[in-house]
Design a protein around this motif. Sequence first.
Motif, PDB file in Angstrom:
ATOM      1  N   ILE A 125     145.794  47.173 -38.420  1.00 43.10           N
ATOM      2  CA  ILE A 125     146.855  46.159 -38.361  1.00 43.10           C
ATOM      3  C   ILE A 125     147.895  46.432 -39.439  1.00 43.10           C
ATOM      4  N   ILE A 126     147.423  46.690 -40.644  1.00 38.51           N
ATOM      5  CA  ILE A 126     148.328  46.933 -41.776  1.00 38.51           C
ATOM      6  C   ILE A 126     149.167  48.179 -41.529  1.00 38.51           C
ATOM      7  N   GLN A 127     148.529  49.236 -41.056  1.00 38.22           N
ATOM      8  CA  GLN A 127     149.247  50.487 -40.807  1.00 38.22           C
ATOM      9  C   GLN A 127     150.249  50.333 -39.681  1.00 38.22           C
ATOM     10  N   ALA A 128     149.887  49.581 -38.637  1.00 38.38           N
ATOM     11  CA  ALA A 128     150.813  49.372 -37.516  1.00 38.38           C
ATOM     12  C   ALA A 128     152.064  48.616 -37.970  1.00 38.38           C
ATOM     13  N   GLN A 129     151.890  47.613 -38.826  1.00 36.69           N
ATOM     14  CA  GLN A 129     153.041  46.867 -39.327  1.00 36.69           C
ATOM     15  C   GLN A 129     153.908  47.736 -40.232  1.00 36.69           C
ATOM     16  N   ALA A 130     153.262  48.569 -41.060  1.00 42.77           N
ATOM     17  CA  ALA A 130     154.016  49.475 -41.928  1.00 42.77           C
ATOM     18  C   ALA A 130     154.817  50.471 -41.094  1.00 42.77           C
ATOM     19  N   ASN A 131     154.204  50.997 -40.041  1.00 43.37           N
ATOM     20  CA  ASN A 131     154.906  51.944 -39.165  1.00 43.37           C
ATOM     21  C   ASN A 131     156.082  51.281 -38.459  1.00 43.37           C
ATOM     22  N   ARG A 191     160.066  52.282 -38.608  1.00 41.29           N
ATOM     23  CA  ARG A 191     160.888  52.546 -37.420  1.00 41.29           C
ATOM     24  C   ARG A 191     162.154  51.687 -37.412  1.00 41.29           C
ATOM     25  N   GLU A 192     162.054  50.489 -38.004  1.00 37.39           N
ATOM     26  CA  GLU A 192     163.218  49.607 -38.050  1.00 37.39           C
ATOM     27  C   GLU A 192     164.124  49.901 -39.243  1.00 37.39           C
ATOM     28  N   ARG A 201     168.704  36.900 -30.991  1.00 33.35           N
ATOM     29  CA  ARG A 201     169.504  37.683 -31.940  1.00 33.35           C
ATOM     30  C   ARG A 201     168.788  37.761 -33.290  1.00 33.35           C
ATOM     31  N   THR A 202     169.018  38.860 -34.008  1.00 30.16           N
ATOM     32  CA  THR A 202     168.372  39.063 -35.300  1.00 30.16           C
ATOM     33  C   THR A 202     169.388  39.519 -36.338  1.00 30.16           C
ATOM     34  N   LEU A 203     169.031  39.312 -37.586  1.00 31.24           N
ATOM     35  CA  LEU A 203     169.873  39.715 -38.712  1.00 31.24           C
ATOM     36  C   LEU A 203     168.967  40.176 -39.844  1.00 31.24           C
ATOM     37  N   VAL A 204     169.155  41.401 -40.329  1.00 30.04           N
ATOM     38  CA  VAL A 204     168.340  41.933 -41.418  1.00 30.04           C
ATOM     39  C   VAL A 204     169.050  41.704 -42.740  1.00 30.04           C
TER      40      VAL A 204
END
Length: 248
Positions: free
Chosen positions: A176-182, A186-187, A204-207
């Motif tokens: 789970i941790i690795q998938a979130q880090a990956n 990617r983002e 809609r999203t805003l970083v």
Amino acid sequence: MQSSLFSRFRFRRMLGPLMGLALIVLLVAIWYLTSQSGSPAKIHVDNAVSQNFHAGPPWRYGRADARFTLVLYADLECPYCKSYYPLLRAWIDRNPETNLQWHHLPLPMHEPAASRQAQLAECAGEVDGHAAFWQAVTWIYQQTRSDGAGIPENVQYPSLTPAMQACIDSTRTEAIIQAQANEGSREGVAATPTLKLSDNQSGRTLVLPGPVEGDALLSALDLLSIDGDTDQGRNTGTPATGSSTEPR
């Protein structure tokens, strides 16, 4: 007879201070138990807030029906995350139209402590749900020395149960941790803390990189609200496209 009366008098004279001391010890014990981050009383209160979220990660805090979700990309050994996290939690409490979602992003410079602590938090959530996850995160930030130094070896999580320990020993949360880090990589998220604000109504999203102050977060909410409502007005009868406003 005189000796017996004297003994009873001395006993009564000592009884008052002894009862006072016992009361003090009892009050201290009650305070200690209720002040622990993993105490049943606090878990019950937090569960009242997060009980409507689906089981399992990603872990969320706040109202399940909030229009906006604020995703926090964070590292449990990041000193900036450590100081920003309680401020962000307090902001969420003041702004119920937004809920908070955790996203693990342990940085290589903070390993292996960052991933070990992420595993502890994940196992707390796996065993006891959303509230327990956030309580574990709070405790970790309170105890860690940050920058990869980790938590002192003689300090143990106060709410560690056999079920949690079995989860930790199994290492099943590592995926789970690795998938979130990956996903974060990617983002294009490379630093912590980073925030991604999502309008659950329009998609809609805003970083927002770095620790963002409350006024700036409110401005971001306003921006997404205006853009989201405008998009819906232009696309009557058509689902929102979910286009992104992420800055580069």
